[in-house]
Design an enzyme around this catalytic site. Structure first.
Site, short mmCIF file in Angstrom:
data_model
loop_
_atom_site.label_atom_id
_atom_site.label_comp_id
_atom_site.label_asym_id
_atom_site.label_seq_id
_atom_site.Cartn_x
_atom_site.Cartn_y
_atom_site.Cartn_z
N ASP A 84 -33.27 -32.08 55.50
CA ASP A 84 -33.86 -33.27 55.59
C ASP A 84 -34.21 -33.57 57.07
OD1 ASP A 84 -34.06 -35.69 53.11
OD2 ASP A 84 -34.58 -36.39 55.05
N GLY A 130 -40.28 -34.97 51.78
CA GLY A 130 -41.85 -35.68 52.01
C GLY A 130 -41.83 -37.03 51.84
N ASN A 145 -46.50 -37.61 39.02
CA ASN A 145 -47.41 -38.07 38.25
C ASN A 145 -48.68 -38.83 38.75
OD1 ASN A 145 -47.26 -41.37 37.72
ND2 ASN A 145 -45.46 -40.62 38.35
N TYR A 149 -51.43 -40.62 48.53
CA TYR A 149 -50.18 -40.01 48.16
C TYR A 149 -50.38 -39.17 46.99
CZ TYR A 149 -45.52 -39.56 45.72
OH TYR A 149 -44.59 -38.98 45.09
N LYS A 184 -50.42 -34.71 46.97
CA LYS A 184 -49.60 -33.97 46.16
C LYS A 184 -50.50 -33.12 45.18
CE LYS A 184 -45.38 -35.54 46.40
NZ LYS A 184 -44.12 -34.94 46.74
N SER A 236 -40.76 -41.15 36.54
CA SER A 236 -40.12 -41.92 37.06
C SER A 236 -38.61 -41.35 37.24
CB SER A 236 -40.47 -43.49 36.67
OG SER A 236 -41.58 -43.83 36.41
N ARG A 246 -43.37 -49.80 31.94
CA ARG A 246 -43.78 -48.50 32.06
C ARG A 246 -42.95 -47.45 32.11
NH1 ARG A 246 -44.66 -46.05 37.19
NH2 ARG A 246 -46.32 -44.25 37.15
P1 NAI Z 1 -37.17 -40.06 48.73
O1 NAI Z 1 -37.94 -40.94 49.78
O2 NAI Z 1 -35.69 -40.87 48.24
O3 NAI Z 1 -36.51 -38.93 49.30
C1 NAI Z 1 -37.43 -38.15 50.26
C2 NAI Z 1 -36.78 -37.44 51.38
O4 NAI Z 1 -37.93 -36.81 52.13
C3 NAI Z 1 -36.16 -38.27 52.26
O5 NAI Z 1 -34.67 -38.25 52.46
C4 NAI Z 1 -36.79 -38.38 53.43
O6 NAI Z 1 -36.14 -38.42 54.62
C5 NAI Z 1 -37.48 -36.95 53.65
N1 NAI Z 1 -38.63 -36.65 54.33
C6 NAI Z 1 -39.80 -37.54 54.34
N2 NAI Z 1 -40.63 -37.04 55.23
C7 NAI Z 1 -40.06 -35.93 55.85
C8 NAI Z 1 -40.52 -35.05 56.92
N3 NAI Z 1 -41.68 -35.26 57.53
N4 NAI Z 1 -39.54 -34.11 57.20
C9 NAI Z 1 -38.38 -34.00 56.50
N5 NAI Z 1 -37.98 -34.84 55.53
C10 NAI Z 1 -38.93 -35.61 54.97
O7 NAI Z 1 -37.87 -39.92 47.62
P2 NAI Z 1 -37.40 -39.34 46.02
O8 NAI Z 1 -37.50 -40.34 45.11
O9 NAI Z 1 -35.95 -38.52 46.21
O10 NAI Z 1 -38.30 -38.20 45.66
C11 NAI Z 1 -38.20 -36.98 45.93
C12 NAI Z 1 -39.55 -36.34 45.89
O11 NAI Z 1 -39.93 -36.34 44.34
C13 NAI Z 1 -40.69 -36.71 46.66
O12 NAI Z 1 -41.63 -35.57 47.16
C14 NAI Z 1 -41.39 -37.48 45.77
O13 NAI Z 1 -42.72 -37.78 46.03
C15 NAI Z 1 -41.28 -36.87 44.41
N6 NAI Z 1 -41.43 -37.69 43.23
C16 NAI Z 1 -40.34 -38.65 42.79
C17 NAI Z 1 -40.19 -39.33 41.96
C18 NAI Z 1 -39.16 -40.48 41.46
O14 NAI Z 1 -39.54 -40.97 40.48
N7 NAI Z 1 -38.38 -40.62 42.29
C19 NAI Z 1 -41.46 -39.52 40.80
C20 NAI Z 1 -42.66 -38.68 41.45
C21 NAI Z 1 -42.33 -37.77 42.52
C1 15L Z 2 -43.55 -41.30 42.61
O1 15L Z 2 -44.43 -40.68 42.73
C2 15L Z 2 -42.57 -41.93 43.53
O2 15L Z 2 -42.08 -40.94 44.37
C3 15L Z 2 -41.61 -42.90 42.85
O3 15L Z 2 -41.03 -43.46 43.89
C4 15L Z 2 -41.79 -43.73 41.42
O4 15L Z 2 -42.39 -44.92 41.90
C5 15L Z 2 -42.92 -42.84 40.59
O5 15L Z 2 -43.84 -41.90 41.20
C6 15L Z 2 -43.59 -43.52 39.54
O6 15L Z 2 -44.64 -43.43 39.41
O7 15L Z 2 -42.69 -44.12 38.93
#
Ligand code: NAI
Ligand code: 15L
Length: 275
Positions: free
Chosen positions: A37, A76, A115, A139, A143, A168, A177
């Protein structure tokens, strides 16, 4: 059946919400878990390695990927927002990751898509992974780029990828939702495990969603992955109905699967209630 089919697994985004949820769980899938990270990861625990790197830094990512057998790419930008950080983290970043994977001979990647690649389908439609993209915003577009890039790396170089269109993923659903979109952390781990262990993955797009009674996503075309969700949002429904308002069916955030995200980030036009 053993789920430990890789020696060294790389987890990007390891400091984030899902990275933190996966840090312990993924140790069952490998001998060594390399955590990466740009944020704080703490010190490496038993069977862990730490690699602080920005996804936009090609050289740092090249070194981070070296020696890994497979990648779980959670890193990301995870929110709608200005284009520049999305460009660096999700477009330049995913390119750097796949180039490093190609150069180091990594053969399988699990890519956290979203999604929001298909967020402009309506909440009264059920779609499959084969439906064309209708991204919610920049965003979601980033993806969709990752999904297309990974397809090219499969077709040209044979790197297998599972694009997880995660709904989510939180400890529990927190709004109405999420009754349709919720993915428990354990089901996320089950999905990643299925994608890491299925004999032939190819290039596959799969929705990351638990076994919720209300669902907008039909994964029946990707049964070769072998993902069988065990959790469900259904047990949270009564409580959520009791403490949240009935939806306004004219509200775009209720009409479209992307929810509030259809209004987030770049301005929306008047037909969506924007200025
Ligand atoms: P988050 O924002 O908590 O974690 C993302 C991590 O990526 C952070 O620790 C951040 O420091 C790191 N990061 C961001 N930009 C960076 C860069 N340029 N270089 C290195 N590290 C970087 O997000 P979360 O919730 O953990 O999601 C993880 C992945 O799953 C993401 O790619 C997100 O788009 C995807 N996702 C998450 C969902 C959810 O419900 N949590 C839903 C859909 C997709
Ligand atoms: C995503 O892609 C986001 O990373 C997460 O933060 C949630 O909001 C999720 O979608 C969602 O649709 O609930």
């Amino acid at each position: 059946m053993t789920i430990k089919v890789h020696h060294r697994l790389l987890l990007t985004g390891a400091a984030g919400g899902l990275g933190t949820a996966l840090r312990e769980r993924l140790k069952a899938n490998c001998d060594v878990l390399r955590l990466s990270d740009r944020g704080k990861l703490g010190t490496a625990g038993p069977a862990e390695e730490v690699s602080v790197a920005d996804l936009a830094d090609a050289q740092a990512i090249y070194q981070t990927v070296q020696g890994c057998d497979a990648i779980v790419h959670m890193g990301g930008m995870s929110q709608e927002g200005p284009f520049e950080p999305i460009l660096q983290g999700n477009i330049v970043g995913v390119y750097n990751l796949y180039e490093a994977a190609r150069q180091h001979g990594v053969k399988r990647v699990i890519f956290a898509s979203s999604n929001h690649v298909t967020g402009f389908y309506r909440q009264d439609e059920v779609i499959t992974p084969a439906h064309p993209a209708r991204p919610t915003g920049l965003y979601g577009v980033s993806k969709a780029f990752g999904e297309d890039l990974s397809r090219m790396y499969f077709d040209r170089y044979g790197i297998e990828t599972a694009c997880l269109r995660i709904g989510s993923s939180y400890a529990e659903p927190t709004d109405r939702r999420m009754l349709a979109t919720w993915l428990s952390f354990d089901d996320l781990h089950r999905l990643i495990t299925a994608c890491l262990t299925t004999p032939v993955l190819g290039h596959t797009i799969v929705y990351g969603v638990s076994n919720n009674a209300v669902s907008w996503w039909d994964n029946s075309t990707v049964r070769h992955v072998g993902f069988v969700p065990q959790d469900s949002s259904d047990g949270f429904r009564e409580d959520l109905y009791a403490r949240t308002q009935a939806p306004d069916l004219n509200d775009p955030t209720v009409q479209f699967q992307g929810g509030v995200w259809v209004m987030a980030g770049i301005p929306m036009t008047a037909h969506l209630g924007g200025k």
